[in-house]
Scaffold this motif. Structure first.
Motif, PDB file in Angstrom:
ATOM      1  N   MET A   1       0.846  -1.197   0.000  1.00  0.00           N
ATOM      2  CA  MET A   1       0.000   0.000   0.000  1.00  0.00           C
ATOM      3  C   MET A   1       0.878   1.243   0.000  1.00  0.00           C
ATOM      4  O   MET A   1       1.877   1.314   0.710  1.00  0.00           O
ATOM      5  CB  MET A   1      -0.927   0.005   1.221  1.00  0.00           C
ATOM      6  N   ASN A   2       0.503   2.246  -0.804  1.00  0.00           N
ATOM      7  CA  ASN A   2       1.274   3.476  -0.901  1.00  0.00           C
ATOM      8  C   ASN A   2       0.688   4.580  -0.028  1.00  0.00           C
ATOM      9  O   ASN A   2      -0.515   4.614   0.237  1.00  0.00           O
ATOM     10  CB  ASN A   2       1.309   3.969  -2.345  1.00  0.00           C
TER      11      ASN A   2
ATOM     12  N   SER B   1      -4.648   7.524  -5.415  1.00  0.00           N
ATOM     13  CA  SER B   1      -5.264   6.401  -4.713  1.00  0.00           C
ATOM     14  C   SER B   1      -4.361   5.185  -4.837  1.00  0.00           C
ATOM     15  O   SER B   1      -3.314   5.224  -5.506  1.00  0.00           O
ATOM     16  CB  SER B   1      -6.644   6.087  -5.296  1.00  0.00           C
ATOM     17  N   GLU B   2      -4.742   4.096  -4.213  1.00  0.00           N
ATOM     18  CA  GLU B   2      -3.964   2.867  -4.303  1.00  0.00           C
ATOM     19  C   GLU B   2      -3.884   2.376  -5.746  1.00  0.00           C
ATOM     20  O   GLU B   2      -2.907   1.738  -6.153  1.00  0.00           O
ATOM     21  CB  GLU B   2      -4.575   1.781  -3.417  1.00  0.00           C
TER      22      GLU B   2
ATOM     23  N   ALA C   1       3.805   2.586   2.481  1.00  0.00           N
ATOM     24  CA  ALA C   1       3.256   2.840   3.811  1.00  0.00           C
ATOM     25  C   ALA C   1       4.130   2.268   4.907  1.00  0.00           C
ATOM     26  O   ALA C   1       4.267   2.855   5.983  1.00  0.00           O
ATOM     27  CB  ALA C   1       1.835   2.288   3.901  1.00  0.00           C
TER      28      ALA C   1
END
Length: 260
Positions: A1-2, A110-111, A254
Motif C-alpha cells: 500500500m502506498n 489512490s492505491e 506505507a
C-alpha cells in the motif's frame, strides 16, 4: 500500500501580485478510496481577476470532489465543471471581472494510481527513476507553433519566440470548455515516484533542468524538491518572470512511513 507526501512552494516572480493558487486535501474521501487530491490553478485577468479566478477554481474543485461519490473520473470532471460554474457565477455577480479565468490541474491519488483532469497550459509531470515525462496536454498555442516548425512553415527559432506561444486555446472562464485533458485510466505509481503540478512560470526552466533538480533532491522529500525548483526559477532573474507555483507529491510505501 502506498502513502503520499506532499509540499508546495511559490514565487511572485517579477509581479507585485500572485495569480497562482494551489490546494491539497488529505484523506478527503476515504469512502471513495482517494486519500489525497491536489489542485493547482493559474489565473488570468490581471491583479484582481486572475487571483480571484485561481482561488475560486481551487476552492470549488476541492469542495465538489470531496462531496461527491462514484468513479474517480466522473468526480474529477464534475469538480472541474463546478469550478467552471463558480467562475461564471462570479462574473455574473460582478461584471467588471468579465474576462477573468484560470488554468486548472486536478489530480486524485489512490492505491490504484493517479488520475487527473486539466485545462490550459499548466504542466503535470511524472518523475520516475531519474527521468521526467509530461502527463497532460498543453492547451496553449505552443504545440501548434512547434508543429508548424516541424512541417517547415516556420523555423524552430520563430516558433520558440512567437509572441502567441503562451496564448491559451482553452481555459476555465465560465464558458463552455473548448479542450479538456483527462486520464483514460489510473496510472500505476511506484515507490519513489514524484508527481509535479506546476504553473507555466516554472517553464522558465528547460524540462531537462527540472528533471535534474528533482533527481538531485528527490531523496530529501517533496519540500526540498519544490523549494529547489522555485529557487532555480528565481536564480534566472528573468525581468518578466511570471508567478510560479509547484506542488510536489512523493509516493512512499506505507511501511516506510510506519517504520519512521
Amino acid at each position: 500500500m502506498n502513502a503520499f507526501e506532499h509540499a508546495w512552494q511559490t514565487t511572485r516572480g517579477a509581479r507585485e501580485y500572485q495569480e497562482d493558487s494551489a490546494a491539497v486535501a488529505n484523506g478527503s474521501s476515504p469512502a471513495g478510496g482517494v486519500p489525497l487530491v491536489a489542485v493547482l490553478a493559474d489565473g488570468m485577468g490581471g491583479h484582481t481577476g486572475g487571483a480571484l479566478a485561481s482561488r475560486v477554481c481551487c476552492e470549488q474543485f476541492l469542495e465538489a470532489f470531496t462531496k461527491r461519490n462514484g468513479p474517480v473520473p466522473d468526480r474529477l470532471r464534475d469538480a472541474l465543471d463546478a469550478a467552471n460554474g463558480a467562475v461564471a457565477q462570479t462574473v455574473i455577480s460582478n461584471p467588471v471581472l468579465s474576462g477573468m479565468g484560470s488554468t486548472l490541474i486536478g489530480v486524485a491519488f489512490s492505491e490504484g494510481g493517479v488520475e487527473w483532469v486539466s485545462v490550459g497550459d499548466s504542466p503535470l509531470w511524472l518523475f520516475r527513476r531519474g527521468e521526467i515525462a509530461l502527463l497532460n496536454e498543453d492547451h496553449s498555442l505552443a504545440p501548434e507553433l512547434d508543429r508548424l516548425a516541424e512541417i517547415g512553415r516556420m523555423t524552430v527559432e520563430e516558433a520558440r519566440s512567437d509572441p502567441r506561444r503562451h496564448m491559451l486555446r482553452s481555459a476555465v472562464t465560465g464558458d463552455e470548455l473548448d479542450l479538456v485533458d483527462q486520464s483514460q485510466r489510473p496510472l500505476t505509481l511506484e515507490d519513489g515516484d514524484y508527481i509535479i503540478l506546476a504553473s507555466d512560470g516554472l517553464q522558465t526552466l528547460e524540462e531537462s533542468e527540472v528533471e535534474r533538480i528533482i533527481a538531485a533532491y528527490a531523496e530529501d522529500g517533496p519540500d526540498a524538491v519544490a523549494s529547489a525548483l522555485i529557487r532555480a526559477v528565481e536564480a534566472v532573474r528573468d525581468p518578466h518572470q511570471d508567478n510560479a507555483t509547484v506542488v510536489a507529491v512523493r509516493v512512499v510505501a506505507a511501511e516506510q512511513i510506519s517504520s519512521v
